[in-house]
Motif scaffolding. Structure first.
Motif, short mmCIF file in Angstrom:
data_model
loop_
_atom_site.label_atom_id
_atom_site.label_comp_id
_atom_site.label_asym_id
_atom_site.label_seq_id
_atom_site.Cartn_x
_atom_site.Cartn_y
_atom_site.Cartn_z
N TYR A 26 53.46 1.04 -35.88
CA TYR A 26 52.08 1.11 -36.36
C TYR A 26 52.04 1.40 -37.86
O TYR A 26 51.14 0.92 -38.56
N ARG A 57 61.73 5.22 -28.03
CA ARG A 57 60.64 4.26 -27.91
C ARG A 57 59.36 4.76 -28.58
O ARG A 57 58.64 4.00 -29.21
N LEU A 116 57.50 2.99 -31.71
CA LEU A 116 56.08 2.65 -31.68
C LEU A 116 55.35 3.26 -32.87
O LEU A 116 54.49 2.61 -33.48
N LEU A 122 61.82 -0.89 -29.57
CA LEU A 122 60.83 -0.46 -28.58
C LEU A 122 61.21 -0.99 -27.20
O LEU A 122 61.10 -0.26 -26.21
#
Length: 89
Positions: free
Chosen positions: A41, A33, A37, A24
C-alpha cells in the motif's frame, strides 16, 4: 527533465509492487504477509502521488492522504489481531 524521471520512477515502483505481491503470495508466515501488504500500500501510495505530480492535479494528493490514513489504521488493526486475537479490547 521530469518528463523522463517520473515515468522511470513509476516503473520502478510498479516493479517493487510486483515483488511485494510475490512476497504476499509466497510469504512463509503471516507477519511476512502483513509486512508485504503494508509495503504494497505504501508503493501504491507513492505511485498515486507521482501520478498526481505528473498530471499536476491536487485531487490525487487528497486521495493519497485518505489511503495513507486507512492503510495505517488497517496495519495497526491487523497487528493487534495477530498479537491478541481481538481488535477491540
Amino acid at each position: 527533465m521530469l518528463a523522463y524521471v517520473i515515468p522511470l520512477c513509476m516503473g520502478l515502483l510498479a516493479l517493487a509492487a510486483l515483488l511485494n505481491i510475490v512476497r504476499l503470495v509466497k510469504g512463509p508466515d503471516m507477519p511476512d504477509r502483513v509486512l508485504a501488504l503494508d509495503t504494497l500500500y505504501i508503493n501504491g501510495l507513492a505511485l498515486i502521488v507521482l501520478f498526481g505530480i505528473w498530471l499536476a492535479s491536487d485531487l490525487f494528493f487528497e486521495a493519497a492522504l485518505l489511503i495513507a490514513v486507512m492503510g495505517f489504521v488497517s496495519t495497526v488493526a491487523v497487528g493487534k489481531h495477530l498479537l491478541h486475537g481481538d481488535i477491540i479490547d
